[in-house]
Design a protein around this motif. Structure first.
Motif, PDB file in Angstrom:
ATOM      1  N   LEU A   1       0.865  -1.185   0.000  1.00  0.00           N
ATOM      2  CA  LEU A   1       0.000   0.000   0.000  1.00  0.00           C
ATOM      3  C   LEU A   1       0.898   1.230   0.000  1.00  0.00           C
ATOM      4  N   THR A   2       1.419   1.573  -1.172  1.00  0.00           N
ATOM      5  CA  THR A   2       2.424   2.617  -1.315  1.00  0.00           C
ATOM      6  C   THR A   2       1.864   3.997  -0.979  1.00  0.00           C
ATOM      7  N   ASP A   3       2.671   4.791  -0.259  1.00  0.00           N
ATOM      8  CA  ASP A   3       2.342   6.193  -0.014  1.00  0.00           C
ATOM      9  C   ASP A   3       2.779   6.969  -1.247  1.00  0.00           C
ATOM     10  N   ILE A   4       1.833   7.308  -2.126  1.00  0.00           N
ATOM     11  CA  ILE A   4       2.214   7.894  -3.409  1.00  0.00           C
ATOM     12  C   ILE A   4       2.809   9.291  -3.249  1.00  0.00           C
ATOM     13  N   VAL A   5       2.440  10.019  -2.204  1.00  0.00           N
ATOM     14  CA  VAL A   5       2.997  11.352  -2.004  1.00  0.00           C
ATOM     15  C   VAL A   5       4.450  11.242  -1.567  1.00  0.00           C
ATOM     16  N   ALA A   6       4.717  10.425  -0.556  1.00  0.00           N
ATOM     17  CA  ALA A   6       6.074  10.280  -0.044  1.00  0.00           C
ATOM     18  C   ALA A   6       7.008   9.685  -1.081  1.00  0.00           C
ATOM     19  N   GLN A   7       6.497   8.751  -1.898  1.00  0.00           N
ATOM     20  CA  GLN A   7       7.336   8.082  -2.897  1.00  0.00           C
ATOM     21  C   GLN A   7       7.304   8.780  -4.256  1.00  0.00           C
ATOM     22  N   ARG A   8       6.650   9.923  -4.320  1.00  0.00           N
ATOM     23  CA  ARG A   8       6.649  10.779  -5.512  1.00  0.00           C
ATOM     24  C   ARG A   8       6.030  10.098  -6.728  1.00  0.00           C
ATOM     25  N   PHE A   9       4.958   9.364  -6.501  1.00  0.00           N
ATOM     26  CA  PHE A   9       4.151   8.855  -7.606  1.00  0.00           C
ATOM     27  C   PHE A   9       3.037   9.851  -7.894  1.00  0.00           C
ATOM     28  N   ASP A  10       2.644   9.929  -9.149  1.00  0.00           N
ATOM     29  CA  ASP A  10       1.538  10.807  -9.511  1.00  0.00           C
ATOM     30  C   ASP A  10       0.195  10.171  -9.183  1.00  0.00           C
ATOM     31  N   ALA A  11       0.146   8.849  -9.246  1.00  0.00           N
ATOM     32  CA  ALA A  11      -1.115   8.151  -8.978  1.00  0.00           C
ATOM     33  C   ALA A  11      -0.812   6.708  -8.599  1.00  0.00           C
ATOM     34  N   GLY A  12      -1.817   6.065  -8.038  1.00  0.00           N
ATOM     35  CA  GLY A  12      -1.698   4.653  -7.697  1.00  0.00           C
ATOM     36  C   GLY A  12      -2.982   3.939  -8.068  1.00  0.00           C
ATOM     37  N   VAL A  13      -2.932   2.619  -8.079  1.00  0.00           N
ATOM     38  CA  VAL A  13      -4.108   1.803  -8.364  1.00  0.00           C
ATOM     39  C   VAL A  13      -4.325   0.848  -7.202  1.00  0.00           C
ATOM     40  N   ARG A  14      -5.546   0.848  -6.669  1.00  0.00           N
ATOM     41  CA  ARG A  14      -5.916  -0.072  -5.593  1.00  0.00           C
ATOM     42  C   ARG A  14      -7.347  -0.539  -5.811  1.00  0.00           C
ATOM     43  N   LEU A  15      -7.671  -1.633  -5.141  1.00  0.00           N
ATOM     44  CA  LEU A  15      -9.070  -2.054  -5.098  1.00  0.00           C
ATOM     45  C   LEU A  15      -9.869  -1.055  -4.273  1.00  0.00           C
ATOM     46  N   GLY A  16     -11.154  -0.927  -4.578  1.00  0.00           N
ATOM     47  CA  GLY A  16     -11.987   0.076  -3.929  1.00  0.00           C
ATOM     48  C   GLY A  16     -11.997   0.006  -2.421  1.00  0.00           C
ATOM     49  N   GLU A  17     -11.864  -1.202  -1.867  1.00  0.00           N
ATOM     50  CA  GLU A  17     -11.949  -1.362  -0.414  1.00  0.00           C
ATOM     51  C   GLU A  17     -10.695  -0.875   0.309  1.00  0.00           C
ATOM     52  N   ASN A  18      -9.604  -0.574  -0.440  1.00  0.00           N
ATOM     53  CA  ASN A  18      -8.348  -0.176   0.183  1.00  0.00           C
ATOM     54  C   ASN A  18      -7.979   1.282  -0.055  1.00  0.00           C
ATOM     55  N   LEU A  19      -8.905   2.098  -0.489  1.00  0.00           N
ATOM     56  CA  LEU A  19      -8.598   3.475  -0.843  1.00  0.00           C
ATOM     57  C   LEU A  19      -8.419   4.360   0.384  1.00  0.00           C
ATOM     58  N   GLU A  20      -7.479   5.310   0.289  1.00  0.00           N
ATOM     59  CA  GLU A  20      -7.284   6.286   1.354  1.00  0.00           C
ATOM     60  C   GLU A  20      -8.342   7.379   1.231  1.00  0.00           C
ATOM     61  N   LYS A  21      -8.825   7.868   2.361  1.00  0.00           N
ATOM     62  CA  LYS A  21      -9.943   8.802   2.359  1.00  0.00           C
ATOM     63  C   LYS A  21      -9.568  10.185   1.833  1.00  0.00           C
TER      64      LYS A  21
END
Length: 296
Positions: free
Chosen positions: A133-153
């Motif tokens: 469950l990568t922290d896209i901000v800290a790891q400097r990603f523009d976006a991530g893909v997850r299943l709906g049940e695992n999304l950050e609020k």
């Protein structure tokens, strides 16, 4: 603060996030010795030890972790704003970095984006396969893909796939020597091909029927840490595989695989692309979002 101080702070963030001088030096395009010199110089100027070094790893000290938590979001903001300025050009341009699991990369991102990118020659997409469950901000990603049940609020999320299901499958040759399971409990009598998760645990096989939920912890000779080898081993007759339904259906249709426990496999929320709100102004990201958006 002098220019070299900013460069040293950028270098510190790279080392602290990568937990490695080797990885950070590769990312920054400088030698390991030059990077080590920068870190010692920064620590001497601050009068604080920022990194705890050992022969095998490097990690932030308490002071280093505090500095990292302060700097990383700010540098990410600067990176995002510079990207937004570049997007003021008429054509969307730049690099969009996306972190995703292998299945979503193969079944959603590649089929859709491969049709769109030829229209935007100045746009580049970098796909990073990661089951955590990568922290896209800290790891400097523009976006991530997850299943709906695992999304950050606190993220913006866009559905990019229909709901998903898993399938339990094996070859006819395997079932010639093993009775097909009728219930999840019967899996204890079978060779099951397992998937190891990023945190080290083994993926539980999830089942549900008539309101009854079962998380089966199965056993077998093979364990992989990505889904493609699981399917490959299943097709080779090594045992029962627990794989995404959409990658199994083509093999079921031509008889290479047989499905069992179908009525025990529920559907679950599909894939979503998620990104920080500050990336909304990026034209390049907007192209990617619209290309991936799920339209029933």
């Amino acid at each position: 603060m002098m220019t070299e101080d900013f460069n040293d702070l950028l270098a510190f963030v790279a080392v602290a996030q990568a937990r490695s001088f080797t990885g950070a030096a590769r990312q920054l395009g400088i030698s390991q010795s030059a990077l080590s010199h920068r870190m010692r110089s920064l620590e001497n100027r601050l009068g604080l030890r920022l990194l705890a070094r050992s022969t095998r790893s490097v990690s932030p000290t308490e002071a280093g972790e505090r500095l990292l938590q302060t700097l990383a979001p700010r540098f990410a903001d600067i990176h995002a704003e510079l990207a937004a300025l570049r997007d003021l050009r008429e054509q969307p341009a730049g690099i969009i970095r996306i972190t995703t699991a292998e299945h979503a990369a193969n079944t959603v991102l590649w089929p859709k984006l491969s049709q769109v990118l030829p229209k935007y020659p100045d746009l580049q997409v970098e796909i990073n396969i990661d089951y955590g469950l990568t922290d896209i901000v800290a790891q400097r990603f523009d976006a991530g893909v997850r299943l709906g049940e695992n999304l950050e609020k606190d993220m913006i999320a866009v559905r990019i796939s229909p709901d998903q299901r898993m399938a339990v499958v094996a070859t006819a040759d395997y079932f010639a020597n093993h009775s097909p399971p009728q219930t999840p409990q019967d899996l204890t009598e079978h060779d099951c091909i397992n998937l190891r998760l990023p945190h080290g645990g083994i993926l539980a096989w999830e089942f549900e029927r008539d309101g009854r939920c079962i998380n089966a912890h199965v056993q077998g000779q093979w364990v992989f840490n990505s889904s493609s080898p699981v399917l490959r081993a299943t097709l080779a007759g090594a045992g029962l595989g627990y794989v995404p339904e959409d990658v199994a259906l083509e093999h079921i249709a031509v008889g290479r695989l047989q499905r069992v426990l179908d009525e025990w496999c529920p559907s679950y929320a599909g894939y979503h692309l998620y990104y920080a709100s500050r990336r909304q102004s990026s034209r390049a990201l907007a192209v990617i979002v619209e290309a991936l958006r799920y339209r029933p």
